[in-house]
Write a protein that holds these residues in place. Sequence first.
Motif, short mmCIF file in Angstrom:
data_model
loop_
_atom_site.label_atom_id
_atom_site.label_comp_id
_atom_site.label_asym_id
_atom_site.label_seq_id
_atom_site.Cartn_x
_atom_site.Cartn_y
_atom_site.Cartn_z
N SER A 1 22.51 -0.06 36.21
CA SER A 1 21.05 0.00 36.31
C SER A 1 20.52 1.22 37.06
N TRP A 2 21.43 2.08 37.56
CA TRP A 2 20.97 3.23 38.34
C TRP A 2 21.48 4.59 37.84
N ASP A 3 22.60 4.63 37.15
CA ASP A 3 23.23 5.90 36.80
C ASP A 3 22.32 6.77 35.92
N ARG A 4 22.22 8.04 36.26
CA ARG A 4 21.49 8.99 35.42
C ARG A 4 22.40 10.10 34.90
N THR A 5 23.66 10.10 35.31
CA THR A 5 24.55 11.19 34.91
C THR A 5 24.85 11.15 33.42
N LEU A 6 24.91 9.97 32.83
CA LEU A 6 25.18 9.87 31.39
C LEU A 6 24.11 10.59 30.59
N TRP A 7 22.84 10.31 30.92
CA TRP A 7 21.73 10.92 30.20
C TRP A 7 21.66 12.41 30.48
N GLU A 8 21.84 12.82 31.72
CA GLU A 8 21.78 14.23 32.06
C GLU A 8 22.88 15.00 31.33
N THR B 1 11.92 -18.17 20.04
CA THR B 1 11.51 -18.01 18.63
C THR B 1 12.16 -16.82 17.93
N HIS B 2 12.76 -15.90 18.69
CA HIS B 2 13.35 -14.70 18.13
C HIS B 2 14.79 -14.53 18.62
N SER B 3 15.52 -13.67 17.93
CA SER B 3 16.84 -13.28 18.38
C SER B 3 16.68 -12.14 19.38
N CYS B 4 16.99 -12.41 20.65
CA CYS B 4 16.71 -11.44 21.71
C CYS B 4 17.95 -11.16 22.55
N VAL B 5 18.04 -9.93 23.03
CA VAL B 5 19.03 -9.53 24.03
C VAL B 5 18.27 -8.90 25.17
N PHE B 6 18.51 -9.38 26.39
CA PHE B 6 17.80 -8.86 27.55
C PHE B 6 18.80 -8.19 28.50
N ILE B 7 18.61 -6.89 28.71
CA ILE B 7 19.42 -6.12 29.66
C ILE B 7 18.70 -6.11 31.00
N LYS B 8 19.46 -6.17 32.07
CA LYS B 8 18.88 -6.16 33.42
C LYS B 8 18.75 -4.74 33.94
N GLY B 9 17.57 -4.42 34.48
CA GLY B 9 17.32 -3.11 35.08
C GLY B 9 17.34 -3.16 36.59
N ASN B 10 17.23 -2.01 37.22
CA ASN B 10 17.26 -1.97 38.68
C ASN B 10 16.07 -2.68 39.30
N HIS B 11 14.89 -2.58 38.68
CA HIS B 11 13.73 -3.28 39.22
C HIS B 11 13.87 -4.79 39.06
N PHE C 1 16.01 -5.60 24.55
CA PHE C 1 15.19 -5.05 25.64
C PHE C 1 16.11 -4.37 26.65
N LEU C 2 15.72 -3.17 27.08
CA LEU C 2 16.58 -2.34 27.92
C LEU C 2 16.35 -2.50 29.42
N GLY C 3 15.51 -3.46 29.82
CA GLY C 3 15.37 -3.74 31.25
C GLY C 3 14.11 -3.18 31.88
N ASP C 4 13.96 -3.47 33.19
CA ASP C 4 12.77 -3.14 33.97
C ASP C 4 11.52 -3.77 33.36
N TYR C 5 11.50 -5.09 33.41
CA TYR C 5 10.37 -5.85 32.88
C TYR C 5 9.24 -5.94 33.89
N VAL C 6 9.57 -5.72 35.15
CA VAL C 6 8.62 -5.93 36.25
C VAL C 6 8.37 -4.63 37.01
N ASP C 7 7.42 -4.72 37.95
CA ASP C 7 7.11 -3.63 38.89
C ASP C 7 6.29 -2.52 38.24
N GLY C 8 5.05 -2.48 38.55
CA GLY C 8 4.17 -1.43 38.04
C GLY C 8 2.77 -1.95 37.82
N TRP C 9 2.52 -2.48 36.64
CA TRP C 9 1.21 -3.02 36.31
C TRP C 9 1.13 -4.48 36.75
N SER C 10 -0.03 -5.08 36.60
CA SER C 10 -0.34 -6.33 37.31
C SER C 10 0.22 -7.60 36.68
#
Length: 244
Positions: A148-155, A58-68, A34-43
């Motif tokens: 959790s904030w950089d956008r220069t890599l994607w740009e 129950t599963h093999s999981c990796v959780f990345i932390k997002g800015n939210h 999971f790439l993060g931002d699990y919260v903030d938005g829908w209810s």
Amino acid sequence: MNRILVIGDIHGGLKALIQLFERAEVSTDDQLIFLGDYVDGWSESAQVIEYLMQLNDTHSCVFIKGNHDAWCIDWLSEGIVDKVWFAHGGKSTMESYSGMHESTKQKHLDFFEKMHDYYVDEQANLFIHAGFSSMHGPEKERYSSNYSWDRTLWEMALTVDSKIEKDSLRYPKRLLLYHEIYIGHTPTLYYGFDVPMQGCNVWNIDTGAAFTGKLSCLDLQTKNFWQSDSLPSLYPNEKGRNKN
């Protein structure tokens, strides 16, 4: 292990996550990243965290932390209500925790605090919420907030001429550090797409679930992907969150 599935930003959309897993036919043989931002938005932000905690058993999981998620940690741990966070989904997250016992909130906080800033697998694939700016990789990043904030890599990945070979002196050194890089954070809706996007060896899996888009997961090996319905159709009486 069957598949490695990479899941984009959920933003409180539990209905979308459940629907997505049904469509992808997720099993206990799959590894879930999971790439993060699990919260903030829908209810259903608190409900998403509860679901993920159970899934982790129950599963093999990796959780990345997002800015939210970082904002939510500040609120759960210190009672800090960042004004920007509140206006961009924090209010709905706070409401989702209304009436929840303090011991349960503490378990959620413990879960948040165990999340990774980034993760590198044995095939030299990097999984990070947003990006990094150091030419030596995220472990050399001066400011950890860039995870959790950089956008220069994607740009940068989007603007590199596809004709430039990897062995060229003009090819970005940051991108040569990893086989592939998987990110969220910047909705593909900003570029007119509601499906995962690729720039060089960078894959963006945030398909705008916080707004009018869908929740997506991508099979790392095959690059097949699955999506939920659009989030507004799953939460017709809600508005999602404001853009930021």
